[in-house]
Design a protein around this motif. Sequence first.
Motif, mmCIF file in Angstrom:
data_model
loop_
_atom_site.group_PDB
_atom_site.id
_atom_site.type_symbol
_atom_site.label_atom_id
_atom_site.label_comp_id
_atom_site.label_asym_id
_atom_site.label_seq_id
_atom_site.Cartn_x
_atom_site.Cartn_y
_atom_site.Cartn_z
ATOM 1 N N CYS A 1 -3.920 -0.885 -4.983
ATOM 2 C CA CYS A 1 -3.815 -2.095 -4.168
ATOM 3 C C CYS A 1 -5.034 -2.993 -4.285
ATOM 4 O O CYS A 1 -5.161 -3.965 -3.554
ATOM 5 N N HIS B 1 0.850 -1.188 0.000
ATOM 6 C CA HIS B 1 0.000 0.000 0.000
ATOM 7 C C HIS B 1 0.885 1.238 0.000
ATOM 8 O O HIS B 1 2.039 1.185 0.422
ATOM 9 N N CYS C 1 -3.784 6.327 0.383
ATOM 10 C CA CYS C 1 -2.997 5.261 -0.221
ATOM 11 C C CYS C 1 -2.769 5.671 -1.678
ATOM 12 O O CYS C 1 -3.723 5.895 -2.409
ATOM 13 N N HIS D 1 -9.169 0.420 -3.532
ATOM 14 C CA HIS D 1 -8.012 1.267 -3.277
ATOM 15 C C HIS D 1 -8.382 2.723 -2.975
ATOM 16 O O HIS D 1 -7.859 3.338 -2.051
HETATM 17 CU CU1 CUA Z 1 -3.959 0.587 -0.397
HETATM 18 CU CU2 CUA Z 1 -4.158 1.584 -2.514
#
Ligand code: CUA
Length: 147
Positions: free
Chosen positions: A131, A92, A127, A135
């Motif tokens: 991910c 992340h 983030c 996300h």
């Molecule tokens: Cu955790 Cu993008």
Amino acid sequence: MDRAERLALSVASGMLVVFLAAVIFAVVQLDITLPTCLTSMEPFESGEVIQHTADRFEVHYLAMMWDFEPAEIEVPRGATVDLYLTSEDVLHGFQILGTNINLMAVPGTVNYARVRFDTAGRYRIVCHEYCGVDHQSMAAAINVVEP
Ligand code: CUA
């Protein structure tokens, strides 16, 4: 290759050798460690805020699909915060908007950075590494309040 090209390449190669030798000398002889955000700390399994003094905080951030733990914290203006970051699943990102903090949350390792908040306000954490499907909803915040 003409003479000027050969000279430029020789000077550049020589400088690379000198820089590499200087780095090796600094590490081996002067015991200077290279800058890194990596720690030797064991990864933790939950987020935590530890207050050392009125203006010194240590925060353990755990990144996971798709949250940060802790999600919201509050510190006084002027506080110095030591951030430790790990991930329980995948890679992340961890960026605190409005600061120069930009880390990666890497499973199995703990990354570190220190930040001082001189201006009150709400600092969002996002983030910034794709991910997974949710996300974009990974967010947290540090609320910096007047002491
Ligand atoms: Cu955790 Cu993008």
